[in-house]
Write a protein that holds these residues in place. Structure first.
Motif, short mmCIF file in Angstrom:
data_model
loop_
_atom_site.label_atom_id
_atom_site.label_comp_id
_atom_site.label_asym_id
_atom_site.label_seq_id
_atom_site.Cartn_x
_atom_site.Cartn_y
_atom_site.Cartn_z
N ARG A 7 12.86 11.08 4.17
CA ARG A 7 12.69 12.16 5.15
C ARG A 7 11.78 13.22 4.58
O ARG A 7 11.59 13.31 3.37
CB ARG A 7 14.05 12.75 5.50
CG ARG A 7 14.98 11.76 6.15
CD ARG A 7 16.28 12.38 6.57
NE ARG A 7 16.68 13.48 5.70
CZ ARG A 7 17.91 13.85 5.49
NH1 ARG A 7 18.89 13.21 6.05
NH2 ARG A 7 18.19 14.86 4.70
N ALA A 8 11.27 14.08 5.44
CA ALA A 8 10.41 15.19 5.01
C ALA A 8 11.15 16.04 3.99
O ALA A 8 12.33 16.35 4.16
CB ALA A 8 10.01 16.04 6.20
N ARG A 29 6.22 14.38 -3.05
CA ARG A 29 7.04 15.09 -2.06
C ARG A 29 6.59 14.63 -0.68
O ARG A 29 5.43 14.74 -0.32
CB ARG A 29 6.90 16.60 -2.17
CG ARG A 29 7.80 17.33 -1.16
CD ARG A 29 7.65 18.83 -1.18
NE ARG A 29 7.69 19.39 -2.51
CZ ARG A 29 6.74 20.19 -3.00
NH1 ARG A 29 5.70 20.53 -2.29
NH2 ARG A 29 6.85 20.67 -4.23
N VAL A 30 7.53 14.13 0.11
CA VAL A 30 7.24 13.59 1.43
C VAL A 30 7.02 14.71 2.44
O VAL A 30 7.83 15.64 2.53
CB VAL A 30 8.39 12.67 1.92
CG1 VAL A 30 8.13 12.16 3.32
CG2 VAL A 30 8.62 11.53 0.95
N ILE A 31 5.92 14.61 3.19
CA ILE A 31 5.69 15.49 4.33
C ILE A 31 6.24 14.81 5.58
O ILE A 31 6.98 15.41 6.34
CB ILE A 31 4.19 15.79 4.52
CG1 ILE A 31 3.63 16.56 3.34
CG2 ILE A 31 3.97 16.55 5.82
CD1 ILE A 31 2.13 16.74 3.38
N ARG A 32 5.86 13.55 5.75
CA ARG A 32 6.35 12.79 6.91
C ARG A 32 6.13 11.31 6.68
O ARG A 32 5.32 10.89 5.86
CB ARG A 32 5.64 13.24 8.17
CG ARG A 32 4.17 12.92 8.15
CD ARG A 32 3.47 13.30 9.44
NE ARG A 32 2.04 13.18 9.19
CZ ARG A 32 1.15 14.09 9.49
NH1 ARG A 32 1.53 15.21 10.04
NH2 ARG A 32 -0.12 13.90 9.24
N VAL A 33 6.89 10.51 7.43
CA VAL A 33 6.69 9.07 7.48
C VAL A 33 5.79 8.80 8.68
O VAL A 33 6.10 9.20 9.80
CB VAL A 33 8.04 8.33 7.64
CG1 VAL A 33 7.81 6.83 7.73
CG2 VAL A 33 8.98 8.67 6.49
N LEU A 34 4.66 8.17 8.42
CA LEU A 34 3.69 7.91 9.49
C LEU A 34 4.11 6.68 10.28
O LEU A 34 4.67 5.72 9.74
CB LEU A 34 2.30 7.72 8.88
CG LEU A 34 1.79 8.94 8.11
CD1 LEU A 34 0.56 8.58 7.28
CD2 LEU A 34 1.47 10.07 9.06
#
Length: 123
Positions: A7-8, A29-34
């Motif tokens: 997750r973000a 660090r995840v911003i979003r899952v495309l």
């Protein structure tokens, strides 16, 4: 069984288990899952490559297997921890000025007496 996608805000350690492109582990660090089309069992992640202090150094889009992702522990304090607690009744975005306030009527610096009254008159 497939691992749940990140997750973000999640901090990950990207290793060869996630993709062969990661010869050396990378903190991410995840911003979003495309939602780009991909092979079964693979996902695209948008996020930041991090340095040793968990500060972002480069934005990256990576192609990884969720089953190979490792959740990373934080190595640096969060921004809220760095700046310290905010006193009650003070906005976290309040500006602090080292200049003395001036009385808008006289243009003189406000003195220790009544706010905005300026220094006491001399006798």
């Amino acid at each position: 069984m497939n691992a749940p996608p990140p997750r973000a805000g999640d901090l990950l350690l990207l290793t060869r288990a996630a993709s062969v492109q990661f010869v050396r582990p990378v903190r991410f660090r995840v911003i979003r899952v495309l939602d780009w089309p991909t092979y079964d069992g693979w996902i695209w992640l948008d996020g930041y490559r991090l340095d040793a202090r968990d500060e972002a150094v480069a934005r990256r889009t990576v192609f990884v297997r969720p089953a190979g992702l490792v959740t990373a522990a934080r190595t640096a304090p969060t921004p809220a921890q760095r700046s310290g607690p905010t006193p009650p009744g003070v906005s976290p975005r309040a500006r602090v000025s080292s200049r003395p306030r001036s009385d808008s009527r006289t243009g003189r610096a406000a003195g220790p007496g009544t706010p905005g009254a300026g220094p006491p008159p001399r006798s």
